[in-house]
Enzyme design. Structure first.
Site, mmCIF file in Angstrom:
data_model
loop_
_atom_site.group_PDB
_atom_site.id
_atom_site.type_symbol
_atom_site.label_atom_id
_atom_site.label_comp_id
_atom_site.label_asym_id
_atom_site.label_seq_id
_atom_site.Cartn_x
_atom_site.Cartn_y
_atom_site.Cartn_z
ATOM 1 N N THR A 1 -14.221 32.959 23.223
ATOM 2 C CA THR A 1 -12.871 32.549 22.841
ATOM 3 C C THR A 1 -12.245 33.491 21.821
ATOM 4 O O THR A 1 -11.038 33.729 21.842
ATOM 5 C CB THR A 1 -12.915 31.119 22.260
ATOM 6 O OG1 THR A 1 -13.450 30.236 23.249
ATOM 7 C CG2 THR A 1 -11.527 30.628 21.882
ATOM 8 N N GLN B 1 -36.620 15.080 19.310
ATOM 9 C CA GLN B 1 -35.248 14.928 19.771
ATOM 10 C C GLN B 1 -34.283 14.783 18.593
ATOM 11 O O GLN B 1 -33.074 14.979 18.763
ATOM 12 C CB GLN B 1 -35.138 13.718 20.693
ATOM 13 C CG GLN B 1 -35.895 13.882 22.006
ATOM 14 C CD GLN B 1 -35.829 12.655 22.884
ATOM 15 O OE1 GLN B 1 -34.980 11.797 22.707
ATOM 16 N NE2 GLN B 1 -36.749 12.559 23.845
ATOM 17 N N CYS B 2 -34.802 14.442 17.430
ATOM 18 C CA CYS B 2 -33.960 14.349 16.234
ATOM 19 C C CYS B 2 -33.588 15.760 15.779
ATOM 20 O O CYS B 2 -34.407 16.668 15.804
ATOM 21 C CB CYS B 2 -34.703 13.643 15.101
ATOM 22 S SG CYS B 2 -35.263 11.978 15.501
ATOM 23 N N SER C 1 -20.249 32.858 27.450
ATOM 24 C CA SER C 1 -21.589 32.747 26.869
ATOM 25 C C SER C 1 -22.517 31.853 27.674
ATOM 26 O O SER C 1 -23.731 31.907 27.507
ATOM 27 C CB SER C 1 -21.514 32.263 25.416
ATOM 28 O OG SER C 1 -21.220 30.891 25.332
#
Length: 341
Positions: A12, A274-275, A57
Site C-alpha cells: 500500500t 494460540q494466545c 505481500s
C-alpha cells in the site's frame, strides 16, 4: 552523509490514485523525493531498488525472502542501513525470515509500510518512511544503534521476529506481545538500548536454504481424528502445534498416539500457544506433560510467524535432527525467551 538503500517490494505504501480511472497503481519509486519532498531535508544519499513487477505481500515466499537477503548482503558494504517497503499483511513473516538469514547483522534492516497509500491526504506512509530512514541512519560512536531486523510502524520500532500484525483497520497495525519495543518516535526518537541486540564482531553470513515443508495443526474442542491425522500422517518434515493456554492439549489417547507416531516417523513437532501473549510451559499441567515426555518441543513465547520461519531456516541448515531440535528451543536471534535456560 548517510547512505541508505530503499528496497521497494510493493504494498500500500507505494500506491497512488490513477487520475484516469481512480484505481490504485504503484508510483515510480526512483522519483521518491518528488513524491515525498520532506526527504530532501534528511540530507541522506538514497538509492532505490524497486521490484519489477511489484508484489502484493500475500505472494511472499522463501524465494523472495532469499532475493531480499541477497540484496542486503551484496550491498552491505555500500550502505549504512536498509529500509524495506513491504505490504503489511506478511511483513512479520519477512522480518522474521530475514533475521535468521542475515547472521551477524551489524546494520539496521528496517521494514515498514502503511495502511493508507502515500498519495492519500491522511496517509501514514510518509511518517513511517521518514522515521524508518532516520532509524536506519542512526549511529552511536560510529556504529549503528539498531543492528538488527526491525519493523517500524505507527511511532514504534519492534524486533522483527517478535512482531505480529494484529489490526487491519488502524494505523497501529503491529504489536510485539512478548518483547518490549526497541524505540519510540515522539517529539524525539527514544531508543531503548537495553532491549536492542548488541552488534556482533563477526562478518555477515548469508544463509538462504529454507525447507518450507511444514504443517500446522491448530487445536479446537471437538477436533476429530481425521483432521489431526491429515497433518500428522502427511509427508511434512515438521509440525507446528497451536495449543491452548500455556501449551495444553486434549489428553485423548488417539490424539497422543497420533503425535507420538509422527515423532517416531522423524517429524519435528513444536508447541506454541494460540494466545498472543505468554509462553508455553510444557509439563506445568497434566494436559501437556505427555507432550513433553514424547519429545514435543516447546516454542516458549515464539510468535507464529517466527516459528514458521525459524523452522524453515533450521531445517534448511541440513543438521542432524537432534541438533535441529536443540536449535529450535534456543534463542539464536532474540526471537524467544527460554524460561528453562
Amino acid at each position: 552523509m548517510n547512505n541508505i538503500l530503499i528496497i521497494y517490494t510493493g504494498g500500500t505504501i507505494g500506491m497512488i490514485n490513477d487520475p484516469e480511472n481512480g484505481m490504485l497503481v504503484p508510483f515510480n519509486f526512483e522519483q521518491i523525493k518528488e513524491n515525498v519532498p520532506e526527504l530532501n531535508r534528511l540530507n541522506y544519499h538514497l538509492d532505490v531498488h524497486s521490484f519489477n513487477p511489484v508484489l502484493d505481500s500475500s505472494n511472499m515466499d522463501p524465494e523472495i525472502w532469499k532475493t531480499l537477503a541477497e540484496l542486503v548482503y551484496k550491498n552491505y558494504d555500500l550502505y549504512d542501513g536498509f529500509v524495506i517497503l513491504h505490504g503489511s499483511d506478511t511483513m512479520a513473516f519477512t522480518a522474521s525470515a530475514l533475521s535468521f538469514m542475515l547472521e551477524n547483522l551489524s546494520k539496521p534492516v528496517v521494514l515498514t509500510g502503511s495502511q493508507l497509500p502515500i498519495g492519500e491526504i491522511r496517509t501514514d506512509a510518509k511518517e513511517n518512511l521518514i522515521t524508518a530512514l532516520e532509524i536506519a541512519a542512526t549511529k552511536e560512536d560510529g556504529k549503528a544503534l539498531v543492528p538488527e531486523v526491525c519493523i517500524y510502524f505507527d511511532s514504534q520500532l519492534f524486533r522483527g521476529n517478535r512482531s505480529i500484525k494484529y489490526n487491519s483497520e488502524k494505523f497501529e497495525a503491529f504489536r510485539s506481545p512478548n518483547y518490549p519495543i526497541l524505540a519510540e518516535a515522539g517529539v524525539h526518537l527514544q531508543f531503548y538500548k537495553n532491549y536492542i541486540l548488541p552488534a556482533p564482531d563477526e562478518a555477515l553470513i548469508l544463509r538462504t536454504n529454507f525447507n518450507s515443508n511444514i504443517g500446522v495443526l491448530k487445536l479446537y474442542p471437538g477436533i476429530t481424528i481425521q483432521a489431526v491425522q491429515a497433518i500428522t500422517d502427511s509427508k511434512v518434515d515438521a509440525i507446528i502445534l497451536e495449543t491452548f493456554g500455556s501449551g495444553n492439549t486434549t489428553t485423548a489417547q488417539w490424539f497422543l498416539d497420533s503425535l507420538r507416531q509422527a515423532i517416531l516417523n522423524g517429524k519435528i513437532i513444536i508447541d506454541i500457544s494460540q494466545c498472543k501473549k505468554g509462553s508455553v510451559q510444557l509439563g506445568r499441567y497434566e494436559t501437556s506433560r505427555e507432550l513433553q515426555k514424547m519429545g514435543i518441543l516447546s516454542g516458549f513465547d515464539l510468535t507464529f510467524e517466527a516459528t514458521v520461519t525459524k523452522l524453515m531456516f533450521v531445517m534448511g541448515l541440513g543438521l542432524p535432527i537432534t541438533e535441529s531440535r536443540v536449535l529450535m528451543e534456543e534463542s539464536i536471534r532474540g526471537e524467544l525467551t527460554n524460561e528453562t535456560a
